[in-house]
Design an enzyme around this catalytic site. Structure first.
Site, PDB file in Angstrom:
ATOM      1  N   ASP A  13      39.423  40.183  35.640  1.00 25.33           N
ATOM      2  CA  ASP A  13      39.156  40.876  36.719  1.00 25.33           C
ATOM      3  C   ASP A  13      38.131  41.924  36.502  1.00 25.33           C
ATOM      4  O   ASP A  13      38.274  42.991  36.954  1.00 25.33           O
ATOM      5  CB  ASP A  13      40.295  41.737  37.619  1.00 25.33           C
ATOM      6  CG  ASP A  13      41.479  40.430  38.044  1.00 25.33           C
ATOM      7  OD1 ASP A  13      41.020  39.433  38.495  1.00 25.33           O
ATOM      8  OD2 ASP A  13      42.586  40.924  38.148  1.00 25.33           O
ATOM      9  N   LYS A  16      33.619  39.398  36.487  1.00 28.93           N
ATOM     10  CA  LYS A  16      32.644  38.247  35.968  1.00 28.93           C
ATOM     11  C   LYS A  16      32.193  37.468  37.085  1.00 28.93           C
ATOM     12  O   LYS A  16      30.998  37.101  36.730  1.00 28.93           O
ATOM     13  CB  LYS A  16      33.641  37.312  35.218  1.00 28.93           C
ATOM     14  CG  LYS A  16      34.603  38.018  33.968  1.00 28.93           C
ATOM     15  CD  LYS A  16      35.465  37.067  33.402  1.00 28.93           C
ATOM     16  CE  LYS A  16      36.470  36.518  34.440  1.00 28.93           C
ATOM     17  NZ  LYS A  16      37.699  37.906  34.439  1.00 28.93           N
ATOM     18  N   GLY A  40      40.440  34.274  40.281  1.00 26.85           N
ATOM     19  CA  GLY A  40      39.895  34.878  41.476  1.00 26.85           C
ATOM     20  C   GLY A  40      38.612  35.601  41.303  1.00 26.85           C
ATOM     21  O   GLY A  40      38.673  36.907  40.608  1.00 26.85           O
ATOM     22  N   HIS A  41      37.632  34.805  41.401  1.00 29.55           N
ATOM     23  CA  HIS A  41      36.078  35.714  41.378  1.00 29.55           C
ATOM     24  C   HIS A  41      35.464  35.811  42.513  1.00 29.55           C
ATOM     25  O   HIS A  41      35.080  35.196  43.309  1.00 29.55           O
ATOM     26  CB  HIS A  41      35.274  34.629  40.268  1.00 29.55           C
ATOM     27  CG  HIS A  41      35.611  34.366  38.921  1.00 29.55           C
ATOM     28  ND1 HIS A  41      35.409  33.725  37.983  1.00 29.55           N
ATOM     29  CD2 HIS A  41      36.862  34.937  38.312  1.00 29.55           C
ATOM     30  CE1 HIS A  41      36.004  33.645  36.930  1.00 29.55           C
ATOM     31  NE2 HIS A  41      37.125  34.523  36.997  1.00 29.55           N
ATOM     32  N   GLN A 224      39.785  34.636  33.643  1.00 30.80           N
ATOM     33  CA  GLN A 224      40.775  35.618  33.019  1.00 30.80           C
ATOM     34  C   GLN A 224      39.945  36.618  31.927  1.00 30.80           C
ATOM     35  O   GLN A 224      38.884  36.908  32.099  1.00 30.80           O
ATOM     36  CB  GLN A 224      41.874  34.667  32.083  1.00 30.80           C
ATOM     37  CG  GLN A 224      42.843  34.097  33.040  1.00 30.80           C
ATOM     38  CD  GLN A 224      42.383  32.803  33.648  1.00 30.80           C
ATOM     39  OE1 GLN A 224      42.192  31.960  32.836  1.00 30.80           O
ATOM     40  NE2 GLN A 224      42.215  32.695  34.887  1.00 30.80           N
TER      41      GLN A 224
END
Ligand code: GDP
Ligand code: IMO
Ligand code: MG
Length: 424
Positions: A13, A16, A40-41, A224
């Site tokens: 988080d 990225k 979750g991007h 990650q």
């Protein structure tokens, strides 16, 4: 041509997705090399917000392709949902998406096992996203897994049933199992696999190597972060894939010699979601303020992210492991109004000694961070377009980090929007 890499240098988080989306137009391909829907991007532009879980973050641009590489684990139902949401928002996906035949599948029972395993661990739980990641990678390394390309063979359903039976037997060992709608999940799985067959499912190793040989540019997108890496993270409180630069080779089938620039993404402070050691964590009011100001709630699970100060020994370790060439520093705007801004410089151990290295047993011992105070600032920096637009104090913070980390900072992000980025 060589491959440039985006990796998270903390516990995920770091931002990225935002940086990949920003850089994507300079490349011909964005390729995810590991992880799965645990990621979750978040990408924001023109006032719109998207959260991608399996889809590479280059999907909002035309003139480039997006590859889901062999190192990724795919939940077909989540992928199909993601695709339909993107299409509903007006983004063409089909022509721009490539999927490796060798990417492993997350079966419904992988999620079931994930839930049962976490439940049985009680207080010792990892804090998994419950997306079936660990069990899917276990079947991969245990040589039992199903891959995307297997769907084209007549025995796919038989192999699925065989593995499912194995999983159901395994689940019997647990005293208590959370509720799980296996029939419903299975229906979605098979429907989604049928849809998936219509996408570009390819021999990705050949494709990407020939792509590079023909002079095209590839950006590899990590999920990650380094401290969640299966080999080098804060084990056992990690994910189950190689989140580091070395994972690019394994997860895309390209030789290490083809890796060029490695951009490490670093949040201006630190967050972690899930259990496990976090030396610079702030449990009181300041941590809560960072959470609120930084909107630190998980993009995948909505959980509160744990917050703390930046940690130099942790980052130096991550830079070493990844071969980071330069850094993108994100969320600098969030530190606005904190006085002082603390920087973790080392760790004090219970015997009174100090170290600048991460101890092996960091999850079992007490480490007290040794801090240096940095002056804070109160000016809004979110509109800054160049480094010179920043007031002197945040500029000094950037310089201080560059010096301590012996690594240049090439990008400074000052807001969630695509446009809120300073190229140094
Ligand atoms: P990822 O998993 O590394 O892609 O990061 P996430 O998307 O999970 O979390 C990063 C969060 O911070 C998202 O909500 C982004 O919109 C947001 N974000 C990214 N860069 C910045 C920034 O520079 N400033 C602020 N305030 N928010 C940012
Ligand atoms: P992105 O790509 C932050 C964490 C989980 C848990 C541990 C193991 O958005 O940075 P898993 O579901 O993989 O078995 O969970 O890893 N985790 C993440 N934390 N960002 C992520 O991805 C994460 N993916 C997994 O919270 O502690
Ligand atoms: Mg995330």
């Amino acid at each position: 041509m060589k491959v440039d890499v985006i990796v998270g240098l903390q516990w995920g988080d770091e931002g990225k997705g935002k940086i990949v989306d920003y850089l994507a137009p300079g490349y011909d391909m964005v390729a995810r090399f590991q992880g799965g829907p645990n990621a979750g991007h978040t990408i924001k532009f023109d006032g719109k917000k998207f959260v991608l879980h399996i889809m590479p973050s280059g999907i909002f641009h035309d003139n480039l392709v997006n590859l889901i590489g062999n190192g990724v684990v795919i939940d077909p139902a989540i992928l199909m949902k993601e695709i339909s949401q993107l299409e509903e928002s007006g983004f063409e996906v089909k022509e721009k998406l490539l999927i490796s035949k060798k990417a492993h599948l997350i079966l419904p029972t992988h999620k079931y096992i994930d839930a049962a395993t976490e439940y049985s661990k009680g207080k010792m739980k990892i804090g998994s996203t419950l997306k079936g990641i660990g069990p899917a990678y276990m079947d991969k390394t245990g040589r039992n897994g199903l891959r995307v390309g297997d769907v084209f063979f007549d025995n796919f359903k038989n192999r699925y049933n065989h593995l499912k039976e194995k999983h159901m037997k395994f689940l019997h060992q647990f005293d208590a199992i959370p509720d799980f709608d296996i029939a419903g999940e299975e229906r979605k799985f098979f429907e989604s696999m049928e849809q998936l067959k219509n996408y570009n499912i390819i021999n990705a190793e050949y494709y990407i190597n020939e792509f590079l040989d023909s002079g095209k540019k590839v950006l590899a997108e990590g999920a990650q972060g380094t401290m969640l890496d299966i080999n080098h993270g804060t084990y056992p409180y990690v994910t189950s894939s190689s989140t580091i630069t070395a994972g690019v080779s394994v997860g895309l089938g390209i030789p290490p010699s083809k890796i060029n620039r490695v951009i490490g993404i670093v949040k201006a402070y630190t967050t972690r979601v899930g259990s496990g050691p976090f030396p610079t964590e702030l449990l009181g009011e300041i941590g809560e303020r960072l959470r609120v100001e930084g909107n630190e709630y998980g993009a995948t699970t909505g959980r509160n992210r744990r917050c703390g100060w930046i940690d130099i020994p942790q980052l130096k370790y991550a830079i070493m492991i990844n071969g980071v060439t330069d850094i993108a520093l994100t969320k600098l705007d969030v530190l606005n109004g904190f006085e002082p801004v603390k920087i973790g410089m080392g760790y004090k151990l219970s015997d009174g000694s100090e170290t600048k290295k991460l101890p092996f047993d960091i999850d079992n011992i007490e480490v007290v961070p040794v801090y240096e105070d940095h002056k804070g600032w109160v000016e809004d920096i979110s509109k800054a377009k160049t480094i010179d637009d920043l007031p002197p104090v945040p500029q000094q913070y950037i310089k201080k980090l560059e010096e301590e980390l012996s690594t240049p900072i090439s990008f400074v992000s000052v807001g969630p929007e695509r446009s809120a980025l300073i190229v140094v």
